[in-house]
Design an enzyme around this catalytic site. Structure first.
Site: not given
Ligand code: 4NP
Length: 159
Positions: A7, A10, A12-14, A123
């Site tokens: 993401c 690195n 939040c999402r990944s 995001d």
């Protein structure tokens, strides 16, 4: 088999994808066969733990992200990983830009494994709590699809 989630930051999402896929692989009895990592295309958060809102949302679903630390995408990643999965189109464009010639990894959008075409994991960084729940919903769906794909590839390797 090695899987890398990518993401922007690195945090939040990944990291969420890393933790959720690990849980799903453990449930499927495949965790010992797969290495999972995550990284960001950006460098702002290198060495930091995930966003506290990400940690709290994942914790509510039984996923502990507290030990993860952010790192940036590196040139070696393109040789090391079998799947390199982007959370959104900007991450995917960065991957295609940095991908060396001859790279054999599967590079694509993570949500393709949830049966979506061309859909990003939005995001959540500048939004409210509900954004973090949506990330988890999407990531859980795609992780289940990815486990099936990994199981197929592992089976094909054995044949
Ligand atoms: P991520 O979210 O890419 O899912 O980790 C973000 C984290 C930090 C920033 C943007 C997105 N940031 O601008 O610092």
């Amino acid at each position: 088999m090695r899987v890398l989630f990518v993401c922007l930051g690195n945090i939040c999402r990944s990291p969420t994808a890393e933790g959720v896929l690990r849980r799903e692989l453990e449930s499927a009895g495949l965790a010992h066969l797969v290495e999972i990592d995550s990284c960001g295309t950006g460098d702002w958060h290198i060495g930091k733990g995930p966003d506290p809102r990400t940690v709290a949302a994942a914790q509510r679903r039984g996923v502990d992200l507290s030990e993860l630390r952010a790192r940036q995408l590196a040139a070696e990643d393109f040789q090391r990983f079998d799947y390199i999965l982007a959370m959104d189109h900007a991450n995917l464009a960065a991957l295609h830009e940095q991908c060396p010639a001859g790279c054999e990894a599967h590079i694509g959008l993570f949500l393709d494994f949830a049966g979506h075409t061309d859909r990003p994991v939005p995001d959540p960084y500048y939004g409210g709590e509900e954004g973090f729940e949506e990330v988890l919903d999407l990531v859980e769906a795609a992780s289940r699809g990815l486990v099936e794909d990994i199981a197929r590839r592992l089976g094909a390797q054995r044949d």
